[in-house]
Design a protein around this motif. Structure first.
Motif, short mmCIF file in Angstrom:
data_model
loop_
_atom_site.label_atom_id
_atom_site.label_comp_id
_atom_site.label_asym_id
_atom_site.label_seq_id
_atom_site.Cartn_x
_atom_site.Cartn_y
_atom_site.Cartn_z
N ALA A 63 -19.71 120.99 38.09
CA ALA A 63 -18.53 120.27 38.59
C ALA A 63 -18.42 120.44 40.10
CB ALA A 63 -17.27 120.78 37.90
N GLY A 64 -18.79 121.62 40.57
CA GLY A 64 -18.81 121.83 42.02
C GLY A 64 -19.93 121.08 42.68
N ALA A 65 -21.11 121.11 42.07
CA ALA A 65 -22.26 120.42 42.64
C ALA A 65 -21.99 118.93 42.81
CB ALA A 65 -23.48 120.64 41.75
N ALA A 66 -21.21 118.37 41.89
CA ALA A 66 -20.99 116.92 41.88
C ALA A 66 -20.21 116.42 43.08
CB ALA A 66 -20.27 116.53 40.59
N VAL A 67 -19.47 117.29 43.78
CA VAL A 67 -18.69 116.80 44.93
C VAL A 67 -19.55 116.66 46.18
CG1 VAL A 67 -16.61 117.91 44.00
CG2 VAL A 67 -17.90 119.03 45.85
N VAL A 68 -20.77 117.17 46.14
CA VAL A 68 -21.65 117.11 47.31
C VAL A 68 -22.43 115.80 47.25
CG1 VAL A 68 -23.37 118.31 48.69
CG2 VAL A 68 -21.80 119.62 47.25
N GLU A 69 -21.79 114.73 47.67
CA GLU A 69 -22.40 113.41 47.64
C GLU A 69 -23.19 113.15 48.91
OE1 GLU A 69 -19.25 110.65 47.10
OE2 GLU A 69 -18.81 111.28 45.05
N ASP A 70 -24.13 112.22 48.82
CA ASP A 70 -24.87 111.81 50.01
C ASP A 70 -23.89 111.25 51.05
OD1 ASP A 70 -27.21 112.52 48.78
OD2 ASP A 70 -27.74 110.47 48.18
N GLY A 71 -24.14 111.54 52.30
CA GLY A 71 -23.33 110.99 53.37
C GLY A 71 -22.21 111.87 53.85
N ILE A 72 -22.00 113.01 53.19
CA ILE A 72 -20.96 113.94 53.65
C ILE A 72 -21.52 114.79 54.78
CG2 ILE A 72 -19.56 115.93 52.97
CD1 ILE A 72 -19.36 114.72 50.19
N ASP A 73 -20.79 114.89 55.87
CA ASP A 73 -21.22 115.67 57.02
C ASP A 73 -20.64 117.08 57.04
OD1 ASP A 73 -22.72 113.52 58.31
OD2 ASP A 73 -20.76 112.62 58.69
N LEU A 74 -19.49 117.25 56.37
CA LEU A 74 -18.83 118.55 56.35
C LEU A 74 -18.02 118.64 55.07
CD1 LEU A 74 -18.24 121.12 58.19
CD2 LEU A 74 -16.10 119.97 58.78
N LEU A 75 -18.11 119.79 54.39
CA LEU A 75 -17.37 120.00 53.15
C LEU A 75 -16.46 121.21 53.31
CD1 LEU A 75 -16.98 119.38 50.06
CD2 LEU A 75 -18.76 121.10 49.65
N ALA A 76 -15.20 121.06 52.96
CA ALA A 76 -14.26 122.18 52.91
C ALA A 76 -13.88 122.39 51.45
CB ALA A 76 -13.02 121.90 53.74
N VAL A 77 -13.77 123.64 51.04
CA VAL A 77 -13.48 123.94 49.63
C VAL A 77 -12.22 124.79 49.50
CG1 VAL A 77 -15.84 123.68 48.80
CG2 VAL A 77 -15.10 125.89 49.70
N GLY A 78 -11.45 124.47 48.45
CA GLY A 78 -10.25 125.22 48.14
C GLY A 78 -10.03 125.27 46.64
N GLU A 79 -8.95 125.92 46.23
CA GLU A 79 -8.74 126.14 44.79
C GLU A 79 -7.25 126.10 44.44
OE1 GLU A 79 -6.83 128.99 44.48
OE2 GLU A 79 -7.15 129.24 46.63
N ALA A 94 -18.59 128.04 43.91
CA ALA A 94 -19.94 128.58 44.10
C ALA A 94 -20.99 127.48 43.95
CB ALA A 94 -20.20 129.70 43.10
N GLY A 95 -20.83 126.62 42.95
CA GLY A 95 -21.78 125.54 42.76
C GLY A 95 -21.77 124.55 43.91
N ALA A 96 -20.58 124.29 44.46
CA ALA A 96 -20.49 123.38 45.60
C ALA A 96 -21.14 123.97 46.84
CB ALA A 96 -19.01 123.06 45.88
N VAL A 97 -20.92 125.26 47.09
CA VAL A 97 -21.48 125.88 48.29
C VAL A 97 -23.00 125.92 48.22
CG1 VAL A 97 -21.63 128.06 49.58
CG2 VAL A 97 -19.41 127.24 48.76
N VAL A 98 -23.54 126.27 47.07
CA VAL A 98 -25.01 126.32 46.92
C VAL A 98 -25.60 124.92 47.04
CG1 VAL A 98 -26.90 126.88 45.35
CG2 VAL A 98 -24.96 128.44 45.57
N THR A 99 -24.98 123.95 46.41
CA THR A 99 -25.50 122.58 46.47
C THR A 99 -25.41 122.02 47.88
OG1 THR A 99 -24.79 122.26 44.17
CG2 THR A 99 -25.32 120.29 45.44
N ALA A 100 -24.32 122.33 48.58
CA ALA A 100 -24.21 121.90 49.98
C ALA A 100 -25.31 122.50 50.82
CB ALA A 100 -22.84 122.28 50.53
N ARG A 101 -25.65 123.75 50.55
CA ARG A 101 -26.74 124.38 51.30
C ARG A 101 -28.05 123.63 51.07
NH1 ARG A 101 -27.23 129.28 53.54
NH2 ARG A 101 -29.35 129.78 54.23
#
Length: 339
Positions: free
Chosen positions: A148-164, A237-244
């Motif tokens: 679910a976190g990985a899915a927010v890292v779409e093509d074309g995003i230049d910067l991602l901020a994460v919260g909860e 965690a999934g979003a941060v790793v996928t963004a990397r």
């Protein structure tokens, strides 16, 4: 990025072993440009560092933020039934509804930062298990949250901020930090939503009980997240790793969001190389955690709301850094002596 990129715990571990590095050529070019701009060297302080960092991940001398995204993940925790929060678990869903209506702080702050807001509630009707008596999630549940976190890292995003958002998730965050970096509950637990002294003591006792129950369990990042985390924390965690893997810089919010990567940082310290600490929150464990993982916060505003609010405010600082880096004249262009 595909939503199902982590098919197994082994896939997640493999991703952690294959973290890309920044483009050294782009970093060098950005640093050289900084040295030519019409200012004394280093006079813009950390704004210069931010521009160079983002240049390395975007692979270009003059990085830009055409599209910024704030992703807020929400989850419920079974341990909330033990009275560790000042609010009932039902507040999680109510706040998600407020996000949807546009009435929360993160709605206003994301708009002010020129960032799109994505809210991802994850099985709010199914709280995680009480982690003092069982693993918080099954392997399948943890993988679903990571994806679910990985899915927010779409093509074309230049910067991602994460919260909860998640009632009782400061308890899970403190448990993740203690399991990852050592110490007892009192070293990491804080007031969270505002519990009193009795509530804080109850919270510490619950965390210590969880640490004792899981002592001797496998200590991999996946297992620590699965046992002591929550769906929204695993999603971060999934979003941060996928963004990397996608070479997208990430702005972290406060203690809880940052704690989501504590199990990874304990074994793979380089996970923070593409991460910017948006702020240091008023939650006492946050500064200790940032020190342990080697991140210096951009802001210190006594914020403790969560929701990605501190990270959203920090986006404005990052935009300023890139505006100065890309928009200033060099000494040669300005015709100023000493170029």
């Amino acid at each position: 990025m595909a939503a199902g990129m982590f098919a197994s715990a082994a896939d997640f571990s493999a991703a952690l072993s294959a973290l890309p590095s920044p483009d050294s050529g782009a970093r060098s070019a950005a640093a050289a440009r900084q040295a030519q701009l019409t200012k004394p060297p280093g006079s813009l302080g950390r704004l210069e560092d931010l521009a160079i960092l983002i240049a390395g991940w975007q692979g270009r001398e003059r990085p830009e933020i055409g599209r910024a995204r704030v992703a807020v993940f929400a989850g419920n925790h079974g341990v909330a039934a033990r009275g560790v929060s000042a609010f009932p678990a039902s507040v999680t869903a109510q706040m998600v509804e407020n996000f949807a209506r546009g009435g929360a702080a993160i709605n206003a702050l994301s708009a002010a930062a020129g960032a799109e807001l994505v809210v991802v509630p994850i099985d709010l009707d199914r709280p995680t298990a009480d982690f003092t008596m069982a693993a918080a999630m099954t392997e399948a549940e943890c993988l679903a949250a990571l994806n679910a976190g990985a899915a927010v890292v779409e093509d074309g995003i230049d910067l991602l901020a994460v919260g909860e958002m998640g009632i009782a998730n400061s308890t899970a965050a403190a448990a993740l930090c203690a399991a990852s970096f050592g110490g007892e509950a009192v070293d990491w637990a804080g007031p969270g939503t505002g519990v009193d002294a009795a509530g804080l003591a109850r919270k510490a006792a619950v965390i210590d009980a969880a640490l004792a129950f899981h002592r001797g369990a496998p200590a991999s990042p996946f297992e620590t997240l699965r046992r002591l985390g929550g769906r929204e924390l695993s999603a971060i965690a999934g979003a941060v790793v996928t963004a990397r893997l996608a070479r997208v810089p990430v702005v972290m919010d406060g203690f809880i969001a940052t704690a989501a990567i504590a199990p990874i940082a304990a074994s793979q310290p380089a996970i923070v190389d593409h991460v910017i600490a948006g702020h240091v929150s008023a939650e006492p464990g946050h500064r200790r955690l940032l020190d342990r993982i080697g991140l210096a916060p951009l802001l210190s505003l006594d914020m403790r709301l969560g929701e990605g609010s501190g990270a959203a405010v920090a986006i404005n600082i990052i935009r300023s850094a890139l505006a100065a880096h890309g928009g200033m004249a060099t000494f040669a262009e300005a015709g100023i002596g000493g170029a």
